[in-house]
Structures are given as C-alpha cells and as structure tokens.
Design a protein around this motif. Structure first.
Motif, PDB file in Angstrom:
ATOM      1  N   HIS A 325      26.950 -55.203  26.155  1.00  0.00           N
ATOM      2  CA  HIS A 325      27.649 -54.220  26.992  1.00  0.00           C
ATOM      3  C   HIS A 325      27.767 -54.716  28.428  1.00  0.00           C
ATOM      4  O   HIS A 325      28.810 -54.625  29.065  1.00  0.00           O
ATOM      5  N   LEU A 416      24.354 -46.908  47.226  1.00  0.00           N
ATOM      6  CA  LEU A 416      24.866 -45.998  46.201  1.00  0.00           C
ATOM      7  C   LEU A 416      26.274 -45.521  46.493  1.00  0.00           C
ATOM      8  O   LEU A 416      26.826 -44.737  45.736  1.00  0.00           O
ATOM      9  N   ALA A 417      26.844 -46.026  47.587  1.00  0.00           N
ATOM     10  CA  ALA A 417      28.267 -45.793  47.826  1.00  0.00           C
ATOM     11  C   ALA A 417      28.665 -44.321  47.803  1.00  0.00           C
ATOM     12  O   ALA A 417      29.675 -43.950  47.241  1.00  0.00           O
ATOM     13  N   MET A 418      27.830 -43.478  48.395  1.00  0.00           N
ATOM     14  CA  MET A 418      28.247 -42.078  48.540  1.00  0.00           C
ATOM     15  C   MET A 418      29.058 -41.911  49.815  1.00  0.00           C
ATOM     16  O   MET A 418      29.753 -40.935  49.995  1.00  0.00           O
ATOM     17  N   LYS A 422      32.124 -49.029  49.833  1.00  0.00           N
ATOM     18  CA  LYS A 422      32.200 -49.113  48.366  1.00  0.00           C
ATOM     19  C   LYS A 422      32.743 -50.448  47.906  1.00  0.00           C
ATOM     20  O   LYS A 422      33.479 -51.114  48.625  1.00  0.00           O
ATOM     21  N   ARG A 435      19.647 -51.218  42.488  1.00  0.00           N
ATOM     22  CA  ARG A 435      20.208 -50.808  41.195  1.00  0.00           C
ATOM     23  C   ARG A 435      21.563 -51.458  40.980  1.00  0.00           C
ATOM     24  O   ARG A 435      22.428 -51.425  41.840  1.00  0.00           O
ATOM     25  N   PHE A 437      23.386 -50.607  38.237  1.00  0.00           N
ATOM     26  CA  PHE A 437      23.998 -49.786  37.197  1.00  0.00           C
ATOM     27  C   PHE A 437      25.524 -49.798  37.322  1.00  0.00           C
ATOM     28  O   PHE A 437      26.064 -49.991  38.400  1.00  0.00           O
ATOM     29  N   GLU A 438      26.168 -49.525  36.211  1.00  0.00           N
ATOM     30  CA  GLU A 438      27.634 -49.448  36.210  1.00  0.00           C
ATOM     31  C   GLU A 438      28.107 -48.463  37.271  1.00  0.00           C
ATOM     32  O   GLU A 438      27.648 -47.329  37.316  1.00  0.00           O
ATOM     33  N   GLY A 439      29.015 -48.914  38.095  1.00  0.00           N
ATOM     34  CA  GLY A 439      29.631 -48.023  39.064  1.00  0.00           C
ATOM     35  C   GLY A 439      28.758 -47.631  40.242  1.00  0.00           C
ATOM     36  O   GLY A 439      29.170 -46.876  41.102  1.00  0.00           O
ATOM     37  N   ARG A 440      27.534 -48.128  40.287  1.00  0.00           N
ATOM     38  CA  ARG A 440      26.608 -47.710  41.339  1.00  0.00           C
ATOM     39  C   ARG A 440      27.190 -47.950  42.742  1.00  0.00           C
ATOM     40  O   ARG A 440      27.052 -47.157  43.641  1.00  0.00           O
ATOM     41  N   GLN A 441      27.832 -49.091  42.926  1.00  0.00           N
ATOM     42  CA  GLN A 441      28.329 -49.413  44.267  1.00  0.00           C
ATOM     43  C   GLN A 441      29.826 -49.167  44.416  1.00  0.00           C
ATOM     44  O   GLN A 441      30.444 -49.645  45.366  1.00  0.00           O
ATOM     45  N   GLY A 442      30.378 -48.429  43.479  1.00  0.00           N
ATOM     46  CA  GLY A 442      31.810 -48.157  43.513  1.00  0.00           C
ATOM     47  C   GLY A 442      32.333 -48.237  42.092  1.00  0.00           C
ATOM     48  O   GLY A 442      31.813 -49.008  41.274  1.00  0.00           O
ATOM     49  N   HIS A 443      33.355 -47.446  41.806  1.00  0.00           N
ATOM     50  CA  HIS A 443      33.910 -47.357  40.461  1.00  0.00           C
ATOM     51  C   HIS A 443      34.262 -48.748  39.921  1.00  0.00           C
ATOM     52  O   HIS A 443      35.017 -49.477  40.550  1.00  0.00           O
TER      53      HIS A 443
ATOM     54  N   ARG B  16      23.887 -45.315  22.834  1.00  0.00           N
ATOM     55  CA  ARG B  16      23.638 -46.227  23.954  1.00  0.00           C
ATOM     56  C   ARG B  16      22.175 -46.140  24.352  1.00  0.00           C
ATOM     57  O   ARG B  16      21.628 -45.033  24.405  1.00  0.00           O
ATOM     58  N   ASP B  20      21.452 -44.024  32.071  1.00  0.00           N
ATOM     59  CA  ASP B  20      20.816 -43.637  33.322  1.00  0.00           C
ATOM     60  C   ASP B  20      21.523 -42.431  33.937  1.00  0.00           C
ATOM     61  O   ASP B  20      22.638 -42.086  33.556  1.00  0.00           O
ATOM     62  N   ASP B  22      22.863 -42.057  36.725  1.00  0.00           N
ATOM     63  CA  ASP B  22      24.134 -42.394  37.380  1.00  0.00           C
ATOM     64  C   ASP B  22      25.294 -42.259  36.393  1.00  0.00           C
ATOM     65  O   ASP B  22      26.412 -41.957  36.783  1.00  0.00           O
ATOM     66  N   GLN B  23      25.045 -42.535  35.121  1.00  0.00           N
ATOM     67  CA  GLN B  23      26.087 -42.359  34.103  1.00  0.00           C
ATOM     68  C   GLN B  23      26.241 -40.883  33.761  1.00  0.00           C
ATOM     69  O   GLN B  23      27.339 -40.401  33.535  1.00  0.00           O
ATOM     70  N   LYS B  27      27.308 -40.525  41.295  1.00  0.00           N
ATOM     71  CA  LYS B  27      26.850 -40.063  42.621  1.00  0.00           C
ATOM     72  C   LYS B  27      27.887 -39.321  43.431  1.00  0.00           C
ATOM     73  O   LYS B  27      27.540 -38.511  44.263  1.00  0.00           O
ATOM     74  N   GLN B  28      29.182 -39.574  43.196  1.00  0.00           N
ATOM     75  CA  GLN B  28      30.149 -38.900  44.073  1.00  0.00           C
ATOM     76  C   GLN B  28      30.123 -37.388  43.897  1.00  0.00           C
ATOM     77  O   GLN B  28      30.661 -36.660  44.709  1.00  0.00           O
ATOM     78  N   LYS B  31      27.425 -34.577  46.162  1.00  0.00           N
ATOM     79  CA  LYS B  31      27.628 -34.084  47.516  1.00  0.00           C
ATOM     80  C   LYS B  31      27.637 -32.567  47.568  1.00  0.00           C
ATOM     81  O   LYS B  31      27.581 -31.985  48.635  1.00  0.00           O
ATOM     82  N   GLU B  51      39.200 -42.431  38.161  1.00  0.00           N
ATOM     83  CA  GLU B  51      38.002 -42.207  38.947  1.00  0.00           C
ATOM     84  C   GLU B  51      37.981 -40.769  39.443  1.00  0.00           C
ATOM     85  O   GLU B  51      38.937 -40.310  40.067  1.00  0.00           O
ATOM     86  N   ARG B  92      17.863 -37.610  40.292  1.00  0.00           N
ATOM     87  CA  ARG B  92      18.754 -36.455  40.477  1.00  0.00           C
ATOM     88  C   ARG B  92      18.657 -35.424  39.346  1.00  0.00           C
ATOM     89  O   ARG B  92      18.910 -35.706  38.186  1.00  0.00           O
TER      90      ARG B  92
END
Ligand code: SF4
Lengths: 471, 213
Positions: A325, A416-418, A422, A435, A437-443, B16, B20, B22-23, B27-28, B31, B51, B92
């Motif tokens: 993956h 974490l790109a909140m 990003k 971290r 993880f998928e998408g953690r720093q941006g889609h 899977r 995690d 985050d999935q 995070k967006q 807020k 997105e 979270r």
C-alpha cells in the motif's frame, strides 16, 4: 520495598486511589492546552457548570493552526475563518477561566511541547497531560507525560485526575556512541523500525544506556517525542545532571531553597538497579546510520545506504500488505536507492525537531550553499518565539534565508498542515516531523521522516544524501 | 453518555491494518470547536476522490465508489470490522465522534491503539477485541446484509447463524458502558480523596504549586 522502575516511582507518587475495577486515579500536575483539542472540553465544563479544579495547573498556547508568516498581524493574520474561531475560542476560554496563555503575539508562544520545557513549566517527576499525542516529549525530564483525548482533557480540568490502569515497563537500552551526522531522530526511527508501530502498546518506555546518558535534553526530547509512534503511552529518561542543568533558572522552575529540595528529590527519579522490566530492546548506537522513512508508517524506514524494500521480503503478511500500500501511495518502486529519492519540499520544524540545536545542525549543513533547483519550497519553522529569536541572534536565520529557505514564525505548521503550509498532491517532502501518514502534510502529499541535518542535506542536493559525508 | 447493552446491526469490513486517526478523520476537520458534525467526513480521504474541507456536504462531493463504505452492500452498517492496531496515531477524540455520527456503534478488531480504545469508552462506542482467527472468519463471511449481535453484558458476539465469539473487557469499562456513566461525576464523587492527596502532594513537592495564588 521491591525494586521499582522510574515509571513505577512516578506512578506511586501520584496515585490518589485504586478503584475496585482495577483502574486507578492518578493526580495530574500540569495540563498543557492548545486551540484544537480544548474548546469542546471548556464547553463541557461550562455546560455542566464546573470550575477548573486547579487553574494554576494549566498552561495554554495556540500552535496547531496559527499561520507561520506575517505573524506581526496577530489574529488578523489568520485568514481561515474556522481556524480563527478556534484560536479566538482559546483566548476567550483562557480569559474566562483564568488560565495563563502565551497568546499568538507573545514571544513565548510556540508548540506546546517546545514551550513547556523552555519555560521550566515541565519539571522532573511531574505528571503531565495534553490533548496531543506527542505529549510524550516531556518524558525527557523524567515526567510522566501522556497524550489524552478531549474527554480526558475535560476530566483533568474538572478533577485534576486521570482514570487509568497502570502500563507495563519497556526498557529500550542503547549503548555506544552515535556517529557524527547521526542524531536522536535517527535513533528513534531505528527504534520504531525494530519495535513496530504497535510494539510498545500498553507500555511506558524508558530509554536507557550510555548513548542516552550522553544525549542533550533537546535530543532526549526528540527521542521521547516519538514514543507514541511505537504505540507506547509515554517515554521516559531518568534524571541526571544534564536534566538538572537544563531546568535550572527557567522562569517556572523553583529557585533557592525550593530548588535544593526539588533537586534532591529529582535525583531519586531513576529506576532501581534491580528493577524488572516487562520487555527489553537493546541496540548499539554505532550500528545506526542516518534514517529515511520510505512508507506511510513511521516503522517503514531504511538506512541512507539502503534501497526501498520489496514488500515481498517481509515475513509478516500484515507488513507485506501495508508495505505494498505504502509504496503505491508514495509512488516508489522496490529496489530504488534511498539516495535516488528526489524531493519537492523540505519541512524543518515540529515538536520533534524545532529546537535551537536542530536549527544549528541545519545551519552547519546549509551555510554558504543554495537550495537545489528542484526544491519548490523549503520551510524552517522554529518551535517557539524564543527559539526564533535565538536563531536570529545567532545568525542562523540569515544563513537559512541566504540558502533560499523560508524562515517562519513558530507553530506546528506543515507537521500536520492545519494552517496554510501544505504539500501539494504527489509532492515528496523531507520532513523533520514525526508522522508520515497518508495526507498528513497535505492531500496526497508524500512525507519522508528524517533528522534536521538530513533534511538540510536533501534541500541542498535535491535528493537524499548521507550527511555523514557532509560534515 | 448513552448506555450500551446490546446491539444488532449489519457489518462493514475495512480490510486495512494500522488505520490511523488521520484516516478516520483528517485534520482539516478538527478546526471545529463542536463535538458534532464530523460524520460527513469519516474516512474522508478514502470515501471521496476530491479533497474535502469543513462545511462541505457529501452531496457536493465526488464519491470513491471503490471504497467499501460506499458500496451498496454496506449502506447503513453499524458495526465496523477492522484489522490490527485500529485507531493508531493522533489522540483526536474526533475519530470516535465521526465513527458514531456516521452510524457505527461497534468496532471489531484484533487490536486497538491505546488512546483510541480509551476514547471509545468515553463516548459509548464499543470496541471489541476478537482474536485474529475469529476476525479472519468474520471477514470471510461478511457480505451484503451480514449482521451480528454484540451483547456487552454477556461479552459475546453472535452471528445470525448462531456462532458465538466471547470477548474480554475490563470490568470497570464494561460497567460504565452498561450504565452510560459520566466519568467526571464518578471521579468527583471521590472529591475528598483527591483533596487529601493534593494536600499531601503540596507538602512533599511544593515546587509543583508555585503558580498557585
Ligand atoms: S508539531 Fe506536530 S506533532 Fe507536534 S504538537 Fe504540533 S501537530 Fe502535534
């Protein structure tokens, strides 16, 4: 009394009572608050008309979604209306509950896990919670520091206690000397690679051995920071002279007679020689090269001289599947040399690696050089306003700017790109955060976890390099 | 908190490991300063191709039809069948809120990450640990309309064919779920104990109370 580990000692010193269901009530000395996980907890208190149990045991600062440029604008610089609402809510809540806050324009503002130690708010032997999983950072001070969910944040606010069962003890022992160019970040990535992301679930890790003793406090924080990435509840390093020297003289630390009494007690915060650990992992520091993560889990790392592994080489079917993956997501073919991975962005920051030593390590690599042409953006985000000021005073900031980096104000930023920092889709980033993880720093962004020096080398070369050869 | 005693519902399989938080809720969406409104964004990166951002409604989004929760067979599922180390990563609690709001009442997995596991019990989402073999079997059997009954009192998961899997659970957590008890009230009932501990603690480590007025 039977021999006790460091964890056992801190636990015993905070045990309010045991419940008949096997859980215990543990007293909490300090709660750190930030804008993302506290509003619902404050809301809960208000709804139930409950006061904070101990106002002075709380300390707040906004960090997760504050913008890192144009900080001088303060709140007006937050263009995302929802982020603004969160930071405003933190302000309002701190004011109405009387909690001390380093607000957005305060020079002491920063990432909670950088700010606590910097101010001496984090003290040895404390129990600390924060609604953030990297609270384990504070374990570097022999403080039992744990990340908690929002309901627990509210529970601690209202009762000063946490309901918990006791964790098991894990000893991670590292002996020998790290090679120049190899840092605490490489060490913790190597440890996680061996333990696996769930290897220490239900445990508190104590990092021990001659390598750990030789680490600075900042390096110990980097190490403890990522304990959660191995599944541990917390990470700990025993108190020694290094700990005491760091804490002494900080604004919130005790002084005078109080200091003497405190340090006498703190010196007892070590595991007894014959204490028994439930599990042990041993490593030799010499065996660890600079590490780079190739996958989407912090256990998926390789040495800089290695290649991206073939998923089929793992024996555990779960690992085979998750490596498959990960490579698809990262768009990396098995067998590709780590050094041949090219980057689009560089992120140097986060509670793992945004302290002054980290920035010095970066400056040593990038001084007098320029970013590679393929690097679209390279951010350096200090962990706190005070780290920023110090880096500027030491001339580090100028070195970064001259090399082509973007020098920012303190916050979590692209960890974490909140906030607006990003990755774009498919971009590869060398990141000093914790971290991947998928998408953690941006889609659809692709993160490679590395040490600050390795991120710096990658910024200059455009691809990963062995920084041991650059020193 | 809502009490949990027994639940019967259909099952959706999420094949899977190491899912995690985050999935579960990217995070967006954190807020928000509310506890609600997260269900629409559950597994956002997997359920949708575009997105997402806070405020978007599912109707204006592009569905990823390959993702299991979007398949017609699993609409309305209230039991999530998962793999090892479910809920790892960030602490979270929004992950639990999102799962619940989407309609899940139970998550079955061979193991859960610690913080997530704890967060479930604070909100009335029941995490059930079954062994690898049992989970494998459920994955194998699971399909359209496959339903299970989860009985917390008896600590059993029962298939519609009558097979029974027993599970272990901490007795304190079980009590709390069965009665829907609120943690804070439970702890405040021990106020005297906390106060006497605090007084001793202040004496033995006065430097921990320096900011007290
Ligand atoms: S820097 Fe990253 S890991 Fe650290 S507190 Fe901020 S978001 Fe969490």
């Amino acid at each position: 009394m039977a021999a006790r580990t460091l964890y056992d000692k801190i636990w015993d010193a905070h045990l309010v009572g045991a419940r008949k269901d096997g859980n215990s009530l543990i007293y909490i000395d300090l709660q750190l608050l930030h804008e993302v996980t506290s509003p619902q907890a404050f809301e809960g208190l208000t709804l139930n008309k409950r006061p904070l149990w101990r106002v002075d045991a709380n300390l707040a600062t906004p960090d997760h979604n504050v913008p890192t440029d144009q900080r001088e604008l303060g709140m007006a610089g937050i263009t995302d209306t929802i982020a603004l609402q969160q930071v405003t809510a933190l302000d309002d809540n701190c004011k109405s509950f009387g909690v001390e806050q380093f607000e957005i324009l305060d020079p002491r503002q920063g990432i909670v896990h950088v700010v606590g130690p910097e101010q001496g708010a984090t003290l040895p032997g404390m129990t600390i919670v924060c609604g953030d999983s990297h609270t384990s950072t504070h374990g570097a001070f022999a403080a039992l520091a744990q990340g908690v969910g929002t309901s627990e944040v509210e529970h601690v606010m209202a009762t000063q206690c946490l309901v918990q069962n006791k964790a098991k003890n894990y000893a991670v022992e590292v002996n020998g000397e790290l090679s120049p160019g190899v840092y605490a970040k490489d060490l913790i990535l190597a440890i996680i690679a061996r333990l696996g992301t769930a290897g220490a679930t239900g445990h508190t890790i104590e990092y021990r051995g001659s390598t750990i003793r030789a680490l600075s406090m900042e390096a110990r924080m980097t190490l403890c920071n990522m304990s959660i990435e191995a599944g541990a509840r917390a990470g700990l390093v025993a108190v020694d002279q290094t700990t005491l020297d760091y804490v002494k003289g900080r604004p919130f630390a005790p002084s005078g007679d109080q200091w003497e009494a405190a340090q006498t007690y703190w010196r007892t915060l070590v595991s007894d020689a014959d204490a028994i650990f439930d599990n042990t992992l041993q490593l030799r520091a010499e065996d660890i090269p600079p590490q780079v993560s190739w996958g989407t889990s912090p256990e998926q790392v390789a040495g800089i001289d290695e290649v991206v592994p073939d998923p089929g080489q793992f024996t555990d079917p779960v690992q085979v599947e998750s490596a498959g993956h990960a490579l698809k997501y990262m768009d990396l073919p098995a067998g590709k040399a780590i050094k041949d991975i090219y980057l689009d962005q560089i992120f140097i920051g986060s509670c793992t690696n945004a302290r002054i030593e980290d920035l010095r390590a970066v400056a040593a690599i990038v001084r007098g050089k320029k970013l590679a042409a393929n690097i679209k953006q390279a951010l350096i985000v200090p962990g706190s306003g005070l780290v920023k000021a110090q880096a500027e005073a030491e001339g580090l900031a100028q070195i970064f700017v001259d090399a082509g980096f973007s020098w920012r104000a303190a916050g979590c930023s692209m960890c974490l790109a909140m906030n607006p920092d990003k990755l774009g889709p498919k971009e590869h980033c060398a990141s000093t955060s914790n971290r991947n993880f998928e998408g953690r720093q941006g889609h659809a962004g692709r993160t490679h976890l590395v040490s600050p020096a390795m991120a710096a080398g990658a910024a200059i070369a455009g691809h990963f390099v062995d920084v041991r050869e650059w020193l | 908190m809502q009490a949990f005693t027994k639940h019967t519902g259909t099952v959706a399989p999420l094949e899977r490991v190491n899912v995690d938080t985050d999935q579960i809720i990217p995070k967006q969406f954190l807020k928000s300063i509310k506890r609600t409104g997260f269900g629409d964004y559950l597994f956002d990166g997997w359920r949708f191709v575009d997105e997402g951002d806070l405020g978007m409604t599912p109707n204006e989004r592009q569905l990823n039809h390959d993702f299991v929760l979007n398949q017609p067979a699993y609409q309305g599922a209230s039991i999530l069948l998962a793999r090892d180390n479910f809920g790892c990563g960030s602490s979270r609690e929004h992950a639990v809120w999102a799962l619940q709001e989407f309609g899940f009442c139970v998550v079955l997995a061979p193991s859960f990450a610690d913080i997530f596991y704890g967060n479930c019990f604070k909100n009335g989402l029941l995490p059930v640990v079954l062994n690898e073999r049992e989970i494998d079997q459920l994955f194998h059997d699971c399909g359209q309309g496959y339903s299970l009954t989860v009985d917390l009192e008896r600590q059993q998961v029962e298939t519609s064919a009558g097979a029974i899997f027993n599970f272990q659970i901490d007795q304190g957590l079980k009590e709390k779920m069965l009665k829907g008890l609120d943690d804070i009230s439970m702890t405040l009932a021990e106020r005297a104990l906390i106060e006497s501990f605090e007084a001793k603690h202040r004496q033995s480590q006065p430097w921990l109370f320096l900011r007290e007025e």
